[in-house]
Design an enzyme around this catalytic site. Structure first.
Site, PDB file in Angstrom:
ATOM      1  N   TYR A  36       0.849  -1.193   0.000  1.00  0.00           N
ATOM      2  CA  TYR A  36       0.000   0.000   0.000  1.00  0.00           C
ATOM      3  C   TYR A  36       0.889   1.249   0.000  1.00  0.00           C
ATOM      4  CZ  TYR A  36      -4.580   1.822  -0.337  1.00  0.00           C
ATOM      5  OH  TYR A  36      -5.696   2.412  -0.843  1.00  0.00           O
ATOM      6  N   HIS A  41       7.105   5.808   0.964  1.00  0.00           N
ATOM      7  CA  HIS A  41       7.814   4.672   0.353  1.00  0.00           C
ATOM      8  C   HIS A  41       8.547   5.128  -0.902  1.00  0.00           C
ATOM      9  CE1 HIS A  41       4.415   2.420   2.411  1.00  0.00           C
ATOM     10  NE2 HIS A  41       5.480   1.864   2.941  1.00  0.00           N
ATOM     11  N   LYS A 152      11.935   7.451   8.890  1.00  0.00           N
ATOM     12  CA  LYS A 152      12.052   7.839  10.301  1.00  0.00           C
ATOM     13  C   LYS A 152      10.696   8.130  10.938  1.00  0.00           C
ATOM     14  CE  LYS A 152      16.774   9.487  10.394  1.00  0.00           C
ATOM     15  NZ  LYS A 152      17.622  10.674  10.457  1.00  0.00           N
ATOM     16  N   LYS A 153       9.618   7.915  10.188  1.00  0.00           N
ATOM     17  CA  LYS A 153       8.316   8.024  10.847  1.00  0.00           C
ATOM     18  C   LYS A 153       8.224   6.929  11.915  1.00  0.00           C
ATOM     19  CE  LYS A 153       3.578   7.309  10.510  1.00  0.00           C
ATOM     20  NZ  LYS A 153       3.488   5.868  10.411  1.00  0.00           N
ATOM     21  N   GLN A 157      11.504   1.819  15.166  1.00  0.00           N
ATOM     22  CA  GLN A 157      11.823   0.685  14.284  1.00  0.00           C
ATOM     23  C   GLN A 157      13.200   0.885  13.640  1.00  0.00           C
ATOM     24  OE1 GLN A 157       9.108  -1.470  11.449  1.00  0.00           O
ATOM     25  NE2 GLN A 157       9.950  -0.016   9.994  1.00  0.00           N
TER      26      GLN A 157
END
Ligand code: PAF
Length: 284
Positions: A36, A41, A152-153, A157
């Site tokens: 998605y 991305h 980096k959102k 993670q």
């Protein structure tokens, strides 16, 4: 000009291709995703294409990083749309495995990063990072990239993956790319698709409160409790906000909560807007 990416569904095939590319002396850039695809991305793909000979993206909604009460079943999926984006962005290979391919019967090995996963999202999404590190480790072993790109959102993670790679002496360079926002400030996320028109307006509370806190910090406010209080008051004024899960100001490396804010610290938050859990962050 567009380019038709090669779609690969089998692990052995992907490994064979990456071995061949390496033999030919080609550098491989890798963008792991759950599909998605959005502008965030695309920015990772563009970085990879700029910095590598070959770009591989993976599309795999990883069930191991969702807990039973989370949105695995309704997580947005549209492979044809994703493929069209990959075509336009000139991705070379799309790795698109099935669940059975990634987790065959009797699968029982996991990777755990201990400290960095204890607070922020890790405190609320039990088992989430264990699922992320395990799948990313597998994907790195399969794709064998030189460089791997993370937004980096998902700041936690990004730091967790960086730690895993360092601790396990893996030969991958983990690249953190800037968070991408809509014009009005909303951080891009595949989960934004869940938001109704009214919720979309309230979703702005996350970025608005972060920008406000940064402004207060610039004007001299250093007390973390005060900054958090100002932020929550602002967020809770938005009608569709259901719950603030956390607001934390943390050290950018250890992710440990601070009492006094300093330049470079990260303000991170998770908020339920309607039934959708959104995250965002900013660096001071
Ligand atoms: O950020 C994501 O989309 C996922 O957590 C990742 C890194 C692709 C692992 O499934």
């Amino acid at each position: 000009m567009e380019k038709n990416p090669v779609v690969i569904t089998e692990i052995n095939e992907m490994k064979k291709i990456s071995r061949k590319l390496k033999k030919e002396g080609k550098s491989i850039g890798f963008v792991p995703t759950m599909g998605y695809l959005h502008e965030g991305h695309k920015s990772l793909i563009r970085c990879s294409i700029k910095e590598n000979d070959i770009t591989v993206i993976s599309i795999f909604v990883n069930p191991k990083q969702f807990s039973p009460n989370e949105d695995l079943d309704k997580y947005p999926r549209d492979f044809e749309r994703d493929l069209e984006i990959c075509r336009k962005e000139k991705v070379d290979y799309v790795f698109y495995p099935t669940f059975e391919e990634m987790y065959p019967e009797n699968f029982q090995t996991y990777v755990i990063v201990e400290e960095l996963t204890k607070n922020l999202c890790g405190a609320y999404r039990k088992g989430h990072f264990k699922g992320v590190t395990t799948v990313v480790m597998k994907l790195f072993n399969i794709v064998n990239p030189d460089n791997a790109y993370f937004g980096k959102k998902d700041y936690q993670q990004y730091k967790v993956i960086q730690r895993m790679v360092k601790d396990l002496n893996m030969d991958v360079n983990v690249v953190g790319c800037p968070l991408i926002r809509e014009k009005d400030g909303l951080a891009l996320s595949s989960r934004n698709k869940y938001l109704s028109e009214e919720e979309r307006k309230s979703a702005l509370s996350l970025s608005k409160s972060l920008f406000y806190a940064k402004e207060l910090f610039k004007n001299g406010e250093r007390n973390v409790e005060n900054l958090k209080k100002e932020m929550s008051e602002m967020i809770l004024n938005y009608p569709e906000v259901k719950e603030i899960q956390y607001i934390e100001i943390v050290n950018p490396e250890t992710l440990k909560p601070k009492e006094t804010a300093e330049e470079g610290d990260i303000i991170a938050l998770a908020v339920y807007v309607g039934n959708t859990r959104l995250i965002d962050n900013i660096q001071l």
